[in-house]
Design an enzyme around this catalytic site. Structure first.
Site, PDB file in Angstrom:
ATOM      1  N   SER A 287      -3.841  -5.093   5.174  1.00 48.61           N
ATOM      2  CA  SER A 287      -2.786  -5.714   5.972  1.00 48.61           C
ATOM      3  C   SER A 287      -1.637  -6.216   5.091  1.00 48.61           C
ATOM      4  O   SER A 287      -1.858  -6.947   4.122  1.00 48.61           O
ATOM      5  CB  SER A 287      -3.348  -6.892   6.765  1.00 48.61           C
ATOM      6  OG  SER A 287      -4.258  -6.464   7.739  1.00 48.61           O
TER       7      SER A 287
ATOM      8  N   HIS B 249      -0.050 -12.556   9.888  1.00 46.52           N
ATOM      9  CA  HIS B 249      -1.431 -13.012  10.090  1.00 46.52           C
ATOM     10  C   HIS B 249      -2.177 -13.193   8.771  1.00 46.52           C
ATOM     11  O   HIS B 249      -3.183 -13.914   8.723  1.00 46.52           O
ATOM     12  CB  HIS B 249      -2.197 -12.060  11.025  1.00 46.52           C
ATOM     13  CG  HIS B 249      -2.674 -10.788  10.402  1.00 46.52           C
ATOM     14  ND1 HIS B 249      -2.016  -9.577  10.546  1.00 46.52           N
ATOM     15  CD2 HIS B 249      -3.765 -10.521   9.626  1.00 46.52           C
ATOM     16  CE1 HIS B 249      -2.681  -8.640   9.914  1.00 46.52           C
ATOM     17  NE2 HIS B 249      -3.742  -9.179   9.342  1.00 46.52           N
TER      18      HIS B 249
ATOM     19  N   ASP C 192       4.579  -9.713  13.387  1.00 47.73           N
ATOM     20  CA  ASP C 192       3.526  -9.808  12.378  1.00 47.73           C
ATOM     21  C   ASP C 192       4.064  -9.544  10.977  1.00 47.73           C
ATOM     22  O   ASP C 192       3.417  -8.892  10.162  1.00 47.73           O
ATOM     23  CB  ASP C 192       2.358  -8.869  12.686  1.00 47.73           C
ATOM     24  CG  ASP C 192       1.085  -9.265  11.937  1.00 47.73           C
ATOM     25  OD1 ASP C 192       0.984 -10.435  11.523  1.00 47.73           O
ATOM     26  OD2 ASP C 192       0.199  -8.403  11.748  1.00 47.73           O
TER      27      ASP C 192
END
Length: 350
Positions: free
Chosen positions: A189, A83, A113
């Protein structure tokens, strides 16, 4: 990597274990329960691992699209979240020495992901090893990366839970995730969740609430990333059923002795399980609550006990591949039986 860094990554675990069992000698000025000046495991971890952790900036035609983190998985290969790089046209990585370099997207997988990037790292940046087993709850860990764009950051905590089933940022289910109370914020992230030994326990993917963060497990990372590097994509096993957890009320409705297993609410036509497994057919009221009945209850795969939906997802993700034939043990009409299902490939999310 210099000699001292190699020695740390190889021997930190044993050294920390011995320190944990020591008592301060008489006259030692350190306070009980606090680290002495020469006992700073997170500081040592940061010094050893930080050259291999990057800040990522992703651009599209309008400018900066997203920021995140990443880490060196292999010579010339960075790992981050799918993402983070989704929709980007250019990706740049900043290493600990301050240098920015251009990274090329090798492949990404929205279901896990995870994404892999090709990059030319500086000399002092060396690959971080993946943890080869599931961490124990209570294991001390650190989240490294660039939260809110603050490069070179480290937050600390413990593994708060394992085998979590989470929804990714794009609402895909990720099984076997690691939960931590180390502070995780936007920009973390894709960064590594590190053990004190310098191994990657997981790839940070999202925050779930105050003192709750999640990471894609090292086991799933080890399966997905090599395929992304080699082919640009990863194929996930697909059973093709709609499932529900077995709650006490659902167990009562279906005459089950225990509230365990995975209930099959539906088996869509044309799925790998179509014609082999059986979905729910009716609904009954238990204590005023409607409960589905008539569906199979999965209790094992290839002889491995399945008590929860998370265990089902983790087994499929880590132990199977598309095209495998698995023995599915179900409770059907009050009787336990085993049938065989040949797994398909999880459909393209687009």
């Amino acid at each position: 990597m210099d000699g001292s860094r190699r020695q740390f990554l190889a021997a930190a675990g044993a050294g920390l274990a011995s320190l944990a069992g020591c008592t301060a000698p008489e006259g030692d000025p350190s306070v009980a329960g606090l680290d002495a000046p020469d006992d700073q495991p997170f500081a040592e971890l940061y010094e050893a691992a930080s050259p291999s952790v990057v800040r990522l900036r992703v651009y599209d035609s309008r400018g900066v699209l997203a920021e995140g983190s990443g880490w060196l998985y292999d010579d010339g290969v960075l790992v981050t979240n799918a993402h983070v790089v989704a929709g980007g046209e250019t990706v740049r990585a900043q290493f600990a020495n301050g240098d920015w370099v251009t990274a090329e997207l090798l492949g990404s997988d929205p279901y896990s992901d995870l994404a892999a990037l090709a990059v030319e790292p500086p000399m002092d940046a060396t690959p971080l090893p993946l943890l080869d087993e599931q961490p124990r709850v209570g294991t001390r860990v650190a989240a490294a990366g660039a939260p809110l764009g603050l490069e070179g950051s480290l937050t600390t905590g413990v593994v708060s839970g394992v085998n979590r089933t989470i929804s990714s940022v794009r609402n895909f289910t990720i099984s076997g995730a690691i939960q931590t109370d180390a502070a995780v914020n936007p920009g973390n992230s894709g960064g590594p969740l590190l053990t004190l030994e310098g191994t990657v326990a997981g790839v940070i993917t999202q925050a779930g609430g105050e003192n709750i963060g999640f990471a894609v497990s090292s086991a799933l990372t080890e399966r997905v990333i090599p395929e992304l590097v080699e082919t640009g994509s990863y194929q996930h096993s697909y059973l093709g059923v709609r499932i529900l957890p077995v709650t006490p009320l659902l167990a009562d409705a279906n005459g089950l002795d225990d509230a365990r297993g995975v209930y099959l609410a539906a088996v869509p036509a044309g799925s790998p399980a179509d014609g082999v497994l059986q979905g729910g057919t009716e609904t009954v009221s238990v204590g005023g609550s409607p409960q589905p009945t008539g569906g199979d209850v999965i209790v094992a795969l290839d002889g491995t006990t399945i008590d929860t939906t998370g265990q089902l997802g983790t087994y499929l993700a880590l132990e199977t591949s598309p095209g495998d034939t698995v023995g599915v043990t179900v409770i059907r009409d009050g009787e336990e039986q085993t049938v065989e299902v040949t797994l398909g490939t999880r459909p393209d999310p687009r």
